[in-house]
Scaffold this motif. Structure first.
Motif, short mmCIF file in Angstrom:
data_model
loop_
_atom_site.label_atom_id
_atom_site.label_comp_id
_atom_site.label_asym_id
_atom_site.label_seq_id
_atom_site.Cartn_x
_atom_site.Cartn_y
_atom_site.Cartn_z
N VAL A 21 -6.18 -18.74 41.71
CA VAL A 21 -7.46 -18.27 42.24
C VAL A 21 -8.04 -17.19 41.34
O VAL A 21 -9.24 -17.20 41.04
N ALA A 22 -7.21 -16.28 40.91
CA ALA A 22 -7.68 -15.19 40.04
C ALA A 22 -8.24 -15.75 38.73
O ALA A 22 -9.27 -15.30 38.23
N LEU A 23 -7.54 -16.75 38.17
CA LEU A 23 -8.00 -17.36 36.92
C LEU A 23 -9.35 -18.05 37.12
O LEU A 23 -10.27 -17.88 36.30
N MET A 24 -9.48 -18.79 38.22
CA MET A 24 -10.74 -19.50 38.48
C MET A 24 -11.88 -18.52 38.77
O MET A 24 -13.01 -18.70 38.33
N ARG A 25 -11.57 -17.45 39.51
CA ARG A 25 -12.61 -16.49 39.84
C ARG A 25 -13.14 -15.79 38.58
O ARG A 25 -14.33 -15.50 38.47
N ALA A 26 -12.27 -15.55 37.65
CA ALA A 26 -12.68 -14.89 36.42
C ALA A 26 -13.64 -15.78 35.62
O ALA A 26 -14.46 -15.29 34.84
#
Length: 389
Positions: A21-26
Motif C-alpha cells: 500500500v505504501a509503495l502504491m500510495r507513493a
C-alpha cells in the motif's frame, strides 16, 4: 438481455500488505497522470476538457479516488465509497452533474471510467507484485478495483440523472411562470424578462390548445419542442394547456387532423403576447363541447358570447307571437327562421320544413299580420336573424 448488476465493495475481504500500500500510495500522482493522459488520448471529447486548470482538477480527483480505494483495500474504513459522504463517490456524483450541465451524455464518462479502471489496474497491479503481493491476493485485488470503479460509475450516472431532473423541473417552473404572466396580462417588459429567464425564444404567434391530461403526451409528440405545458389549465382542472408556437397554416391543419377524436380544442393563433385571447376562445369552445378547431365554430361562438343578451333579444323580437298557443308560436317561429335563412325563397323554405309551399304561404301571411311592415325593416331582419340563428 439481462441487466448487469454493478459490483460492490461492501464486505470485501481484501487486505493489502502495508508495504504494498505504501509503495502504491507513493506512486499515486504518476498513476493519476497516466490515467488522465490515456483517457485524453482514447476519448476525443475530453481532449480539451482535460487541459489547463480543469485538467489539474481532474488529475486531483483521480488521485483522490485512487487514494480512497487504497484506504479501502488496506482495511481503513474511514472512507466509505458506498455512500455520497465518501469524498471519492461524492466527487464522482458531482462529476456526473457537471457532465449534464455541459450538455454531454454519460457515454464518454463511462468510457473514461472503463479506461481508468484498465489503466489503474495495470499500474497498481505491477506495483502490487513489486511489493511482494501473492497471486491469490492479487486476484482479489483485481476484483476490488473493478467493483470500486463500478461504484464510482454508478455515482456519476446518478449525478447526471439528478442534474437533468433538477434542470428540467426548474425550467418547467420558469415556463409555467411565463405562461401565467401571459395569461394574466402582465406588462410586456416583465413577460420578456420571464421568457429570457426560462431560455425560451419567443415565436411570432402562440396558440392555446386545451387537452385532457391523458392526451398530453400524444399531442406533444406532434408539436414543437418549445411548446409550453401548463399541467392544469386555469378554470379546467381536468385539462392541461399547451401554448404552441406558430401553429398556423398547413402545420395547424396537420395537427388538427392528427388529434381528431382525441378530445383536443385549439384556439386561434395570436401574437404571442396576446395568447390570452386564444385561450379564452379555446376555453369557450371547449365549454360548449365544440372542437377540435375553435375557428370552425365562429358563428356559434359569436352568438353564444352573451347567452343572456341573446335570450332577451329573442324575447323582444318574438313579442308579437307571445299571445299565441305554444304549438302555433313554435311553428311560426320555425317558419320565420327558415324564411330568413333562405331569403324568402318559398320553395327552399318548404323543402327545409318538409311542408307544402302553400303552407309556407299561409304561415307567412300570419306572420305578416303579426309583425306588419317590420319584416321589411333591415334592423328588424338583422335582430330576428341573430335571435333565431
Amino acid at each position: 438481455m439481462a441487466r448487469r448488476v454493478p459490483r460492490r465493495t461492501a464486505g470485501h475481504e481484501v487486505r493489502l500488505p502495508t508495504d504494498a500500500v505504501a509503495l502504491m500510495r507513493a506512486e499515486l500522482p504518476a498513476v493519476a497522470d497516466h490515467v488522465v493522459t490515456t483517457i485524453t488520448r482514447e476519448v476525443p471529447s475530453y481532449a480539451d476538457t482535460f487541459s489547463g486548470r480543469m485538467g489539474e482538477n481532474i488529475r486531483n480527483a483521480v488521485q483522490l479516488a485512487l487514494g480512497g480505494f487504497l484506504s479501502l483495500a488496506s482495511g481503513r474504513r474511514g472512507i466509505d465509497p458506498r455512500t455520497p459522504t465518501g469524498p471519492a463517490v461524492e466527487g464522482a456524483y458531482q462529476l456526473g452533474r457537471g457532465e449534464a450541465r455541459s450538455g454531454r451524455t454519460t457515454d464518454a464518462l463511462l468510457s473514461a471510467y472503463r479506461i481508468g479502471a484498465r489503466e489503474s489496474w495495470r499500474q497498481l497491479s505491477s506495483l502490487a507484485v513489486e511489493g511482494g503481493m501473492d497471486a491469490e491476493t492479487v486476484g482479489r485485488f483485481a476484483g476490488l478495483v473493478f467493483a470500486y470503479i463500478d461504484e464510482l460509475s454508478a455515482a456519476s450516472v446518478a449525478g447526471h440523472t439528478d442534474e437533468l431532473a433538477t434542470t428540467g423541473r426548474v425550467r418547467q417552473r420558469l415556463l409555467e411562470r411565463l405562461a401565467s404572466q401571459l395569461l394574466t396580462g402582465a406588462p410586456a417588459e416583465r413577460v420578456h424578462e420571464a421568457a429570457a429567464k426560462a431560455d425560451w425564444v419567443a415565436p411570432s404567434t402562440l396558440t392555446a390548445v386545451l387537452v385532457t391530461q391523458a392526451q398530453v403526451r400524444p399531442a406533444l409528440g406532434r408539436l414543437p419542442g418549445s411548446t409550453i405545458v401548463v399541467p392544469e389549465a386555469p378554470g379546467r382542472e381536468d385539462d392541461a394547456l399547451l401554448l404552441v408556437p406558430d401553429l398556423t397554416g398547413a402545420t395547424r391543419t396537420r395537427f388538427l387532423a392528427a388529434v381528431d377524436g382525441r378530445d383536443v380544442t385549439a384556439g386561434p393563433a395570436r401574437d404571442w403576447l396576446d395568447v390570452r385571447a386564444s385561450y379564452d376562445r379555446a376555453l369557450r369552445a371547449r365549454t360548449a363541447g365544440l372542437g377540435p378547431d375553435a375557428d370552425a365554430f365562429l358563428p356559434q361562438l359569436v352568438l353564444d358570447a352573451d347567452p343572456a343578451a341573446r335570450a332577451d333579444l329573442r324575447a323582444q323580437v318574438l313579442a308579437p307571437l307571445a299571445d299565441l298557443r305554444p304549438a302555433t308560436a313554435e311553428k311560426l317561429t320555425e317558419t320565420l327562421r327558415a324564411w330568413l335563412l333562405h331569403h324568402g325563397r318559398r320553395e327552399e323554405v318548404a323543402e327545409a320544413l318538409f311542408v307544402h309551399p302553400q303552407t309556407v304561404r299561409y304561415r307567412m301571411g300570419q306572420l305578416r299580420e303579426l309583425f306588419g311592415d317590420s319584416l321589411d325593416d333591415p334592423d328588424t331582419v338583422l335582430a330576428l336573424t341573430v335571435a333565431l340563428a
